[in-house]
Design an enzyme around this catalytic site. Structure first.
Site, PDB file in Angstrom:
ATOM      1  N   GLY A  11      24.225  23.545  82.059  1.00 33.80           N
ATOM      2  CA  GLY A  11      24.275  24.915  82.587  1.00 33.80           C
ATOM      3  C   GLY A  11      22.943  25.299  83.211  1.00 33.80           C
ATOM      4  O   GLY A  11      21.898  25.022  82.641  1.00 33.80           O
ATOM      5  N   ASP A 103      20.700  20.791  74.911  1.00 34.61           N
ATOM      6  CA  ASP A 103      20.664  19.675  73.957  1.00 34.61           C
ATOM      7  C   ASP A 103      21.522  18.491  74.407  1.00 34.61           C
ATOM      8  O   ASP A 103      21.179  17.338  74.143  1.00 34.61           O
ATOM      9  CB  ASP A 103      21.027  20.138  72.541  1.00 34.61           C
ATOM     10  CG  ASP A 103      22.460  20.587  72.438  1.00 34.61           C
ATOM     11  OD1 ASP A 103      22.924  21.288  73.358  1.00 34.61           O
ATOM     12  OD2 ASP A 103      23.126  20.252  71.445  1.00 34.61           O
ATOM     13  N   ASP A 128      20.941  30.134  76.237  1.00 33.61           N
ATOM     14  CA  ASP A 128      21.355  30.375  74.846  1.00 33.61           C
ATOM     15  C   ASP A 128      20.234  30.317  73.813  1.00 33.61           C
ATOM     16  O   ASP A 128      20.433  30.715  72.668  1.00 33.61           O
ATOM     17  CB  ASP A 128      22.427  29.355  74.436  1.00 33.61           C
ATOM     18  CG  ASP A 128      23.753  29.637  75.104  1.00 33.61           C
ATOM     19  OD1 ASP A 128      23.989  30.810  75.453  1.00 33.61           O
ATOM     20  OD2 ASP A 128      24.541  28.700  75.292  1.00 33.61           O
ATOM     21  N   ASP A 130      19.088  27.758  72.130  1.00 36.68           N
ATOM     22  CA  ASP A 130      19.678  27.078  70.972  1.00 36.68           C
ATOM     23  C   ASP A 130      19.222  25.628  70.829  1.00 36.68           C
ATOM     24  O   ASP A 130      20.000  24.759  70.469  1.00 36.68           O
ATOM     25  CB  ASP A 130      21.211  27.148  71.048  1.00 36.68           C
ATOM     26  CG  ASP A 130      21.754  26.481  72.301  1.00 36.68           C
ATOM     27  OD1 ASP A 130      20.953  26.116  73.179  1.00 36.68           O
ATOM     28  OD2 ASP A 130      22.976  26.306  72.409  1.00 36.68           O
ATOM     29  N   ARG A 163      34.947  56.623  75.038  1.00 38.48           N
ATOM     30  CA  ARG A 163      35.686  55.371  74.918  1.00 38.48           C
ATOM     31  C   ARG A 163      34.979  54.368  74.009  1.00 38.48           C
ATOM     32  O   ARG A 163      33.758  54.376  73.891  1.00 38.48           O
ATOM     33  CB  ARG A 163      35.833  54.711  76.287  1.00 38.48           C
ATOM     34  CG  ARG A 163      37.041  55.243  77.006  1.00 38.48           C
ATOM     35  CD  ARG A 163      37.243  54.551  78.326  1.00 38.48           C
ATOM     36  NE  ARG A 163      38.270  55.279  79.050  1.00 38.48           N
ATOM     37  CZ  ARG A 163      38.341  55.377  80.351  1.00 38.48           C
ATOM     38  NH1 ARG A 163      37.450  54.790  81.106  1.00 38.48           N
ATOM     39  NH2 ARG A 163      39.309  56.057  80.923  1.00 38.48           N
ATOM     40  N   ARG A 172      28.353  30.298  73.091  1.00 38.20           N
ATOM     41  CA  ARG A 172      29.430  29.556  72.435  1.00 38.20           C
ATOM     42  C   ARG A 172      29.111  29.335  70.967  1.00 38.20           C
ATOM     43  O   ARG A 172      29.895  29.625  70.083  1.00 38.20           O
ATOM     44  CB  ARG A 172      29.582  28.198  73.115  1.00 38.20           C
ATOM     45  CG  ARG A 172      30.847  28.204  73.915  1.00 38.20           C
ATOM     46  CD  ARG A 172      30.834  27.386  75.123  1.00 38.20           C
ATOM     47  NE  ARG A 172      31.383  28.234  76.166  1.00 38.20           N
ATOM     48  CZ  ARG A 172      32.572  28.090  76.694  1.00 38.20           C
ATOM     49  NH1 ARG A 172      33.349  27.133  76.332  1.00 38.20           N
ATOM     50  NH2 ARG A 172      33.011  28.910  77.613  1.00 38.20           N
ATOM     51  N   GLU A 188      26.922  49.700  68.403  1.00 41.11           N
ATOM     52  CA  GLU A 188      27.278  50.034  67.010  1.00 41.11           C
ATOM     53  C   GLU A 188      27.262  48.792  66.131  1.00 41.11           C
ATOM     54  O   GLU A 188      26.930  48.875  64.956  1.00 41.11           O
ATOM     55  CB  GLU A 188      28.672  50.667  66.885  1.00 41.11           C
ATOM     56  CG  GLU A 188      29.121  51.522  68.022  1.00 41.11           C
ATOM     57  CD  GLU A 188      28.115  52.584  68.383  1.00 41.11           C
ATOM     58  OE1 GLU A 188      27.906  52.719  69.601  1.00 41.11           O
ATOM     59  OE2 GLU A 188      27.548  53.244  67.512  1.00 41.11           O
TER      60      GLU A 188
HETATM   61  P1  ADP Z   1      23.526  21.151  78.115  1.00 44.83           P
HETATM   62  O1  ADP Z   1      22.478  20.173  78.510  1.00 44.83           O
HETATM   63  O2  ADP Z   1      23.339  22.489  78.774  1.00 44.83           O
HETATM   64  O3  ADP Z   1      23.687  21.215  76.606  1.00 44.83           O
HETATM   65  P2  ADP Z   1      25.970  19.542  78.260  1.00 44.83           P
HETATM   66  O4  ADP Z   1      26.134  19.491  76.797  1.00 44.83           O
HETATM   67  O5  ADP Z   1      27.158  19.772  79.108  1.00 44.83           O
HETATM   68  O6  ADP Z   1      24.918  20.653  78.717  1.00 44.83           O
HETATM   69  O7  ADP Z   1      25.294  18.158  78.704  1.00 44.83           O
HETATM   70  C1  ADP Z   1      24.931  17.921  80.055  1.00 44.83           C
HETATM   71  C2  ADP Z   1      25.136  16.475  80.389  1.00 44.83           C
HETATM   72  O8  ADP Z   1      24.305  15.639  79.552  1.00 44.83           O
HETATM   73  C3  ADP Z   1      26.539  15.945  80.132  1.00 44.83           C
HETATM   74  O9  ADP Z   1      27.436  16.251  81.171  1.00 44.83           O
HETATM   75  C4  ADP Z   1      26.284  14.435  80.067  1.00 44.83           C
HETATM   76  O10 ADP Z   1      26.149  13.886  81.343  1.00 44.83           O
HETATM   77  C5  ADP Z   1      24.937  14.382  79.355  1.00 44.83           C
HETATM   78  N1  ADP Z   1      25.148  14.142  77.913  1.00 44.83           N
HETATM   79  C6  ADP Z   1      25.529  15.016  76.965  1.00 44.83           C
HETATM   80  N2  ADP Z   1      25.660  14.422  75.756  1.00 44.83           N
HETATM   81  C7  ADP Z   1      25.379  13.114  75.956  1.00 44.83           C
HETATM   82  C8  ADP Z   1      25.357  11.948  75.106  1.00 44.83           C
HETATM   83  N3  ADP Z   1      25.629  12.033  73.804  1.00 44.83           N
HETATM   84  N4  ADP Z   1      25.015  10.763  75.674  1.00 44.83           N
HETATM   85  C9  ADP Z   1      24.722  10.663  76.984  1.00 44.83           C
HETATM   86  N5  ADP Z   1      24.733  11.715  77.832  1.00 44.83           N
HETATM   87  C10 ADP Z   1      25.042  12.924  77.345  1.00 44.83           C
END
Ligand code: ADP
Length: 322
Positions: A11, A103, A128, A130, A163, A172, A188
């Site tokens: 993202g 992550d 996020d 996170d 309202r 998420r 609230e």
């Molecule tokens: P974010 O980096 O925002 O958490 P995603 O979880 O969609 O977004 O991960 C982005 C991209 O990183 C995925 O589309 C994939 O190409 C790669 N990726 C995610 N997890 C793995 C994994 N366990 N092994 C290899 N590549 C990964």
């Protein structure tokens, strides 16, 4: 002269461009070459490299999103495609890679190190907030600011028409945006991503508000596993408690927009330090905020986290919404 590459993955978030600019200019300042990879890991597999000059990253700081564009790549999760990515990196003469993302992106980057010993540095970029190992991820502050501005506007209508509003924000797994938005907009209450919803409490709070002459109520809902969760809450409040409410889903407006000064500052420092970390590379690191300062931490520390520290605010939100 060495060559290093940078990509944005997952993202997008406001401030990514500031990090790209700082990375490129730090390398060029030190006599090295910078390449950009288009569309994240997809571009790495498809060999989509472009040379980034000092002027090519001019006039981008104030823009949200990422000039390199981003993607989610299912192929990159498979080793055979990571082998293609590594071949492309080597063919382009790349000595190390910076990955800006969340992550998931970090897991992918770490595999390039584990499997091929390829130098990688991570910059946490997600609205996020996170990622463990860092107190802050680029884009979070801007997203919270956007959400607060939107709630302020909705509040005008909520109070003009007595309202109840359910305003759904992104998150998420992380409640960070929801909790900060709720506290800063005087909502609230806040409904967390995976929380079992206490409808009695929501109904009580609406009724308490009416008794003390409050005009309208605002509840902030974290989207959780599914966007549109607020509509289920709306139906339940209507059918079981005879409370009419309006739903507003803020959606992707929270991702875009010009980065705040905080995001520009942290992203610039992280971009700068990521370039220096590649020049002095010994092991994979991520740039991270600790006690307000940008430092580097071990890559393996950067796995998913729930921002429990923001939960301290929940008590304040409740107390202030009497
Ligand atoms: P974010 O980096 O925002 O958490 P995603 O979880 O969609 O977004 O991960 C982005 C991209 O990183 C995925 O589309 C994939 O190409 C790669 N990726 C995610 N997890 C793995 C994994 N366990 N092994 C290899 N590549 C990964």
């Amino acid at each position: 002269m060495k060559t290093f590459a940078i990509l944005t993955s997952g993202g997008d978030s406001p401030g990514m461009n500031c990090a790209i600019r700082a990375f490129v200019r730090t390398l060029i300042f030190n006599g090295h070459k910078a390449l950009g990879v288009r569309k994240g890991y997809e571009g790495l597999i498809q060999n989509k490299f472009i040379e980034l000059s000092a002027s090519s990253v001019g006039n981008i700081m104030q823009r949200g999103g990422t000039i390199l564009q981003s993607s989610r790549s299912e192929e990159f999760k498979k080793k055979e495609f990571r082998e293609i990515a590594i071949k492309n990196l080597k063919d382009q003469g790349v000595d190390g890679l910076v990955v800006i993302g969340g992550d998931g992106s970090f897991k992918g980057a770490y595999k390039l190190w584990e499997e091929f010993n390829f130098p990688v540095i991570g910059i946490p970029g997600t609205i996020d907030n996170d990622i463990s190992g860092t107190e802050y991820t680029i884009g979070h502050n801007t997203a919270v600011e956007t959400a607060i501005q939107a709630v302020d506007k909705i509040r005008d209508t909520a109070f003009s028409h007595d309202r109840v509003f359910l305003i759904e924000v992104m998150g998420r797994n992380s409640a960070s945006i929801a909790i900060k938005t709720a506290l800063c907009s005087g909502a609230e209450n806040v409904i967390l991503p995976h929380q079992e919803i206490d409808y009695d409490e929501i109904a009580d709070s609406v009724k308490r508000g009416i008794q003390r002459g409050k005009k309208g109520s605002i509840f902030i809902v974290a989207e959780g596993a599914r966007e549109g969760r607020s509509y289920d809450i709306q139906v339940k409040l209507r059918d079981d408690y005879q409370i009419q409410s309006r739903v507003c889903i803020l959606g992707h407006i929270q991702r875009g927009g010009s980065p705040s000064p905080k995001d520009r500052l942290i992203a610039s420092e992280m971009g700068h330090k990521s370039a220096l970390a590649l020049l002095e590379f010994t092991q994979p690191l991520i740039t991270a905020v600790h006690s307000g300062k940008v430092i580097e931490v071990n890559f393996s520390d950067a796995i998913h986290k729930n921002n429990d520290e923001d939960h301290d605010y929940l008590h304040i939100i409740k107390t202030l919404s009497i």
